[in-house]
Design a protein around this motif. Structure first.
Motif, PDB file in Angstrom:
ATOM      1  N   ASN A 118       1.719   2.214 -58.516  1.00 55.21           N
ATOM      2  CA  ASN A 118       0.632   3.070 -58.042  1.00 55.21           C
ATOM      3  C   ASN A 118       0.953   4.540 -58.290  1.00 55.21           C
ATOM      4  OD1 ASN A 118      -0.856   0.895 -56.147  1.00 55.21           O
ATOM      5  ND2 ASN A 118       1.351   0.724 -55.873  1.00 55.21           N
ATOM      6  N   ARG A 152      -7.455   7.412 -51.876  1.00 57.01           N
ATOM      7  CA  ARG A 152      -6.568   8.519 -52.241  1.00 57.01           C
ATOM      8  C   ARG A 152      -5.736   8.205 -53.483  1.00 57.01           C
ATOM      9  NH1 ARG A 152      -2.701  11.891 -47.963  1.00 57.01           N
ATOM     10  NH2 ARG A 152      -2.322  13.675 -49.354  1.00 57.01           N
ATOM     11  N   THR A 153      -5.319   6.959 -53.628  1.00 62.59           N
ATOM     12  CA  THR A 153      -4.527   6.554 -54.792  1.00 62.59           C
ATOM     13  C   THR A 153      -5.349   6.724 -56.073  1.00 62.59           C
ATOM     14  OG1 THR A 153      -3.349   4.951 -53.418  1.00 62.59           O
ATOM     15  CG2 THR A 153      -3.187   4.672 -55.804  1.00 62.59           C
ATOM     16  N   ASN A 159      -9.503   4.573 -59.473  1.00 66.37           N
ATOM     17  CA  ASN A 159     -10.311   4.884 -58.302  1.00 66.37           C
ATOM     18  C   ASN A 159     -10.943   6.266 -58.432  1.00 66.37           C
ATOM     19  OD1 ASN A 159      -9.176   2.460 -57.059  1.00 66.37           O
ATOM     20  ND2 ASN A 159      -7.334   3.680 -56.717  1.00 66.37           N
ATOM     21  N   ILE A 208      -0.335   8.481 -57.135  1.00 66.08           N
ATOM     22  CA  ILE A 208      -1.092   9.191 -56.113  1.00 66.08           C
ATOM     23  C   ILE A 208      -0.731  10.671 -56.170  1.00 66.08           C
ATOM     24  CG2 ILE A 208       0.661   8.711 -54.339  1.00 66.08           C
ATOM     25  CD1 ILE A 208      -1.630   8.451 -52.311  1.00 66.08           C
ATOM     26  N   ASP A 227      -4.725   2.183 -48.938  1.00 64.96           N
ATOM     27  CA  ASP A 227      -5.725   2.079 -49.999  1.00 64.96           C
ATOM     28  C   ASP A 227      -5.810   0.664 -50.550  1.00 64.96           C
ATOM     29  OD1 ASP A 227      -6.427   4.734 -49.808  1.00 64.96           O
ATOM     30  OD2 ASP A 227      -5.143   5.399 -51.460  1.00 64.96           O
ATOM     31  N   ILE A 279       0.156  15.852 -51.601  1.00 68.33           N
ATOM     32  CA  ILE A 279       1.027  14.674 -51.633  1.00 68.33           C
ATOM     33  C   ILE A 279       2.497  15.091 -51.624  1.00 68.33           C
ATOM     34  CG2 ILE A 279       1.319  14.388 -54.140  1.00 68.33           C
ATOM     35  CD1 ILE A 279       0.439  11.612 -51.622  1.00 68.33           C
ATOM     36  N   THR A 301      -3.885   1.969 -59.894  1.00 70.29           N
ATOM     37  CA  THR A 301      -2.859   0.952 -59.687  1.00 70.29           C
ATOM     38  C   THR A 301      -2.731   0.105 -60.945  1.00 70.29           C
ATOM     39  OG1 THR A 301      -3.313   0.839 -57.307  1.00 70.29           O
ATOM     40  CG2 THR A 301      -2.159  -1.038 -58.301  1.00 70.29           C
ATOM     41  N   VAL A 361      -0.632   4.635 -49.823  1.00 73.02           N
ATOM     42  CA  VAL A 361      -0.942   3.688 -50.900  1.00 73.02           C
ATOM     43  C   VAL A 361      -1.271   2.316 -50.328  1.00 73.02           C
ATOM     44  CG1 VAL A 361       0.039   2.447 -52.867  1.00 73.02           C
ATOM     45  CG2 VAL A 361       0.411   4.914 -52.644  1.00 73.02           C
ATOM     46  N   CYS A 414       4.909   8.244 -57.897  1.00 74.41           N
ATOM     47  CA  CYS A 414       4.847   6.876 -58.401  1.00 74.41           C
ATOM     48  C   CYS A 414       5.412   5.956 -57.325  1.00 74.41           C
ATOM     49  CB  CYS A 414       5.649   6.747 -59.693  1.00 74.41           C
ATOM     50  SG  CYS A 414       5.776   5.048 -60.312  1.00 74.41           S
TER      51      CYS A 414
END
Length: 466
Positions: free
Chosen positions: A358, A334-335, A327, A360, A383, A368, A338, A380, A306
């Motif tokens: 965000n 990649r994220t 997304n 991810i 993105d 990650i 949001t 992030v 986060c």
């Protein structure tokens, strides 16, 4: 001798403990951390107020009842349900259709995709030839590949941080899954299910009035709820108590061994509630129910980060008015998604700034967990430059929290695993599981499940008083 010992003071355990206390049961709830709330973490600094775990809740009746019971009725805040949701597709943000007219005009689906979804919703779908379908397989069969890829897949990655090609439709979205059996198609099934439902009771006049689609929080963040419940539990809550071992007595009671700030402690109880994550529960149950332990260890928890960051108002390509954006995994972002926190719950940031929360990582991006906090922020930010930002301006970083084991995954075979666990627990009467790997990961699910578990324990204790 306790009526019930609850292990874990997240929202599930706290809800169970509060309901049992109201039933005048002799209880104790323990937590290995120095705070309550589990994954609920609200923080503030420099005029910002943000969340680092769950961000909001659907204000169902159970959630509202608990809020009122602990004195938070006047602290409830509701987001504007009209705020649009967006999906990033083909290099632009597209509003998610929330009504039949918007479904017709949306640019997210092609004309062929819209027709496929329309006829599929009515029940014109091919037969299912699989024993169990993933979410993607189910939605593609019913509503077509465009709905599956462009609407449902990003939603699932946002809610579960999961992979639609691995998650079980029957386990993750049970109500929707059952609609096909009720009426042959999703729309006919929904109509028939609504007709078969008993009349709704009159709404409780003591509860806040909410509208369908609204999301809730509290003035000082979600942490107000677990904090308020903890205050009602008083000395029936013990922090910094880490359970090390469970044992069963010849009298079919249970003794829990703890490491505490005051040294080792033992507690005996008639019933035991484990609200801990599956992998912790598996370790605790190894000597009591080894088959349940094995099944619990099969439940996957992927990592999720986060990232809460803020930018000046003039950094964006558009005014931020909406819930946020998701997304799809096919769009090179990649994220996962949001949340536009500044517009979801206004007043949580200084004037001239916009705050973004965000997420991810997840089941499709486990690497990650190998990145540093700085690398995660940069990923992030990069993105956001492609989706929302007009200027190459560095963010104000408020928080980077990596949840190494975030959300339990309801993958194929999940319902079979739960059945194995339930059957194994029959050999240890008085042991109950109350956690988000069973039937819903949302905060409202946790509160509902806690209150239901309290009802079960009250019944169990009444049968075993002697």
């Amino acid at each position: 001798m306790l009526d019930s010992l609850i292990i874990g003071a997240g929202i599930s355990g706290l809800s169970t403990a509060l309901a049992l206390k109201q039933k005048n049961k002799d209880i104790l709830i323990t937590e290995r951390q120095p705070r309550v709330g589990g994954n609920i973490i609200s923080n503030e600094a420099d005029g910002f107020l943000w969340e680092e775990g769950p961000n909001s809740f659907q204000p169902n009746e159970e959630m509202l009842k608990v809020a009122v019971e602990v004195g938070l009725k006047d602290q409830l805040v509701l987001a504007d349900r009209r705020l649009p949701r967006y999906v990033y597709w083909n290099n632009r943000l597209n509003a998610v259709p929330m009504s039949p007219p918007s479904a017709i005009t949306t640019g997210l689906l092609s004309p062929v995709g819209k027709l496929r979804a329309f006829f599929g919703a009515l029940g014109f779908v091919p037969a299912n030839l699989r024993d169990e379908e993933t979410i993607f397989q189910f939605v593609r069969r019913h509503l077509g590949p465009e709905v599956a890829e462009r609407l449902v897949s990003p939603f699932v990655s946002g809610v579960y941080a999961g992979d639609v090609h691995q998650l079980s439709m029957a386990a993750a979205f049970r109500r929707v899954f059952r609609l096909q059996d009720a009426g042959g198609g999703l729309v006919p099934g929904a109509i028939l299910s609504r007709k078969q439902q008993p009349p709704k009771p009159e709404p409780d006049p003591n509860l806040p009035k909410v509208k369908r689609g609204e999301l809730g929080s509290f003035r000082e963040g979600l942490k107000q709820l677990p904090t308020a419940i903890a205050q009602h539990l008083n000395d029936q809550l013990k922090l910094n108590w880490a359970v090390t071992r469970l044992e069963r007595t010849p009298q079919n009671t249970y003794i829990a061994h703890f490491d505490t700030p005051d040294g080792p402690q033992q507690v005996e109880t008639r019933s035991l509630v484990l609200t801990t994550p599956a992998y912790i529960t598996a370790d605790l149950l190894t000597p009591l129910a080894p088959q349940a332990s094995q099944a619990l260890n099969q439940i996957d928890y992927p990592p999720v980060a986060c990232v809460v960051i803020a930018y000046p108002d003039n950094a964006f390509t558009r005014p931020l008015k909406g819930f946020g954006n998701l997304n799809p995994r096919t769009q090179g972002i990649r994220t996962l998604g949001t949340i536009w926190s500044s517009t979801l719950f206004p007043g949580r940031n200084p004037q001239g700034w916009q705050m973004l929360t965000n997420f991810i990582g997840g089941a499709t991006d486990r690497d990650i967990a190998q990145l540093s906090p700085e690398e995660i922020v940069q990923a992030v930010h990069q993105d956001l430059q492609g989706v929302l930002l007009a200027k190459d301006i560095q963010p104000k970083v408020l928080a980077v929290r990596l949840w190494e084991r975030a959300i339990p995954q309801y993958t194929l075979g999940h319902l079979d695993r739960l059945e194995t666990i339930a059957n194994a627990l029959e050999s240890v009467p008085g042991v109950f599981l109350c956690a988000n790997y069973t039937d819903g990961v949302a905060l409202g699910d946790c509160v509902r499940r806690g209150r239901e578990t309290a009802e079960t324990i009250e019944s169990y204790c009444s049968r075993h008083e002697n």
